[in-house]
Design a protein around this motif. Structure first.
Motif, PDB file in Angstrom:
ATOM      1  N   GLU A  41      -9.580   2.681   2.314  1.00  0.00           N
ATOM      2  CA  GLU A  41      -9.296   4.055   1.899  1.00  0.00           C
ATOM      3  C   GLU A  41      -8.428   4.098   0.646  1.00  0.00           C
ATOM      4  O   GLU A  41      -8.578   4.972  -0.183  1.00  0.00           O
ATOM      5  CB  GLU A  41      -8.573   4.812   3.023  1.00  0.00           C
ATOM      6  N   ASP A  42      -7.483   3.163   0.526  1.00  0.00           N
ATOM      7  CA  ASP A  42      -6.537   3.154  -0.589  1.00  0.00           C
ATOM      8  C   ASP A  42      -6.414   1.714  -1.078  1.00  0.00           C
ATOM      9  O   ASP A  42      -5.730   0.893  -0.459  1.00  0.00           O
ATOM     10  CB  ASP A  42      -5.194   3.696  -0.120  1.00  0.00           C
ATOM     11  N   LEU A  43      -7.085   1.393  -2.187  1.00  0.00           N
ATOM     12  CA  LEU A  43      -7.145   0.013  -2.670  1.00  0.00           C
ATOM     13  C   LEU A  43      -5.761  -0.532  -3.015  1.00  0.00           C
ATOM     14  O   LEU A  43      -5.435  -1.671  -2.699  1.00  0.00           O
ATOM     15  CB  LEU A  43      -8.086  -0.095  -3.867  1.00  0.00           C
ATOM     16  N   SER A  44      -4.941   0.264  -3.670  1.00  0.00           N
ATOM     17  CA  SER A  44      -3.604  -0.195  -4.045  1.00  0.00           C
ATOM     18  C   SER A  44      -2.776  -0.544  -2.805  1.00  0.00           C
ATOM     19  O   SER A  44      -2.139  -1.597  -2.740  1.00  0.00           O
ATOM     20  CB  SER A  44      -2.894   0.867  -4.879  1.00  0.00           C
ATOM     21  N   ALA A  45      -2.792   0.324  -1.823  1.00  0.00           N
ATOM     22  CA  ALA A  45      -2.054   0.073  -0.578  1.00  0.00           C
ATOM     23  C   ALA A  45      -2.626  -1.135   0.146  1.00  0.00           C
ATOM     24  O   ALA A  45      -1.880  -1.950   0.714  1.00  0.00           O
ATOM     25  CB  ALA A  45      -2.099   1.305   0.328  1.00  0.00           C
ATOM     26  N   TYR A  46      -3.950  -1.278   0.123  1.00  0.00           N
ATOM     27  CA  TYR A  46      -4.606  -2.409   0.783  1.00  0.00           C
ATOM     28  C   TYR A  46      -4.175  -3.729   0.152  1.00  0.00           C
ATOM     29  O   TYR A  46      -3.804  -4.670   0.849  1.00  0.00           O
ATOM     30  CB  TYR A  46      -6.122  -2.244   0.695  1.00  0.00           C
ATOM     31  N   MET A  47      -4.206  -3.810  -1.182  1.00  0.00           N
ATOM     32  CA  MET A  47      -3.816  -5.040  -1.868  1.00  0.00           C
ATOM     33  C   MET A  47      -2.337  -5.348  -1.620  1.00  0.00           C
ATOM     34  O   MET A  47      -1.964  -6.504  -1.416  1.00  0.00           O
ATOM     35  CB  MET A  47      -4.121  -4.942  -3.359  1.00  0.00           C
ATOM     36  N   THR A  48      -1.507  -4.331  -1.603  1.00  0.00           N
ATOM     37  CA  THR A  48      -0.087  -4.518  -1.305  1.00  0.00           C
ATOM     38  C   THR A  48       0.093  -5.050   0.111  1.00  0.00           C
ATOM     39  O   THR A  48       0.894  -5.955   0.347  1.00  0.00           O
ATOM     40  CB  THR A  48       0.693  -3.199  -1.497  1.00  0.00           C
ATOM     41  N   SER A  49      -0.672  -4.514   1.058  1.00  0.00           N
ATOM     42  CA  SER A  49      -0.597  -4.990   2.444  1.00  0.00           C
ATOM     43  C   SER A  49      -1.040  -6.445   2.549  1.00  0.00           C
ATOM     44  O   SER A  49      -0.400  -7.247   3.243  1.00  0.00           O
ATOM     45  CB  SER A  49      -1.446  -4.116   3.369  1.00  0.00           C
ATOM     46  N   LEU A  50      -2.131  -6.806   1.861  1.00  0.00           N
ATOM     47  CA  LEU A  50      -2.586  -8.204   1.888  1.00  0.00           C
ATOM     48  C   LEU A  50      -1.537  -9.139   1.300  1.00  0.00           C
ATOM     49  O   LEU A  50      -1.276 -10.213   1.849  1.00  0.00           O
ATOM     50  CB  LEU A  50      -3.896  -8.358   1.109  1.00  0.00           C
ATOM     51  N   GLU A  51      -0.925  -8.739   0.186  1.00  0.00           N
ATOM     52  CA  GLU A  51       0.125  -9.562  -0.421  1.00  0.00           C
ATOM     53  C   GLU A  51       1.324  -9.688   0.528  1.00  0.00           C
ATOM     54  O   GLU A  51       1.915 -10.761   0.653  1.00  0.00           O
ATOM     55  CB  GLU A  51       0.572  -8.981  -1.761  1.00  0.00           C
TER      56      GLU A  51
END
Length: 121
Positions: free
Chosen positions: A57-67
């Motif tokens: 839903e939110d690519l920026s939040a997703y990438m931050t969560s993965l990091e």
């Protein structure tokens, strides 16, 4: 060990709830830390699947969560939606799988960037 209403986890296991948005804005994962075995396992919900990718839903939040998940130095991921129920498909070493997901998203972002720039840059 099954924990009923008002119960608690065994003393050798610590469970931490982690907010991991991106797949959805209300997504959580659960970190299991076994003191007895000194292992850290993430029950990752839909942030990392047993198949290729997840809905985001939110690519920026997703990438931050993965990091953020990568920074936890986990031993294993417990994957939902695996292609089989074999142990090696459900419980996987964390670092390679998280790295695979980060590389995949970076490649997709680059493909989209080239597509929208018409091959320029």
């Amino acid at each position: 060990h099954i924990v009923g209403a008002g119960g608690s986890t065994p003393p050798c296991l610590r469970v931490t709830c982690l907010y991991t948005p991106g797949h959805s804005d209300d997504h959580f994962s659960f970190l299991l830390h076994s003191h007895k075995r000194n292992e850290r396992v993430l029950v990752c919900g839909d942030i990392v699947l047993g198949s290729t990718s997840t809905v985001i839903e939110d690519l920026s939040a997703y990438m931050t969560s993965l990091e953020r998940v990568r920074s936890l130095e986990l031993d294993y991921l417990l994957l939902p939606h695996s292609l089989s129920f074999r142990d090696e498909d459900v419980l996987v070493p964390a670092a390679p799988k998280i790295g695979e997901y980060l590389r995949y998203q970076d490649e997709r972002i680059e493909q989209l960037r080239r597509c929208f720039l018409g091959g320029r840059g």
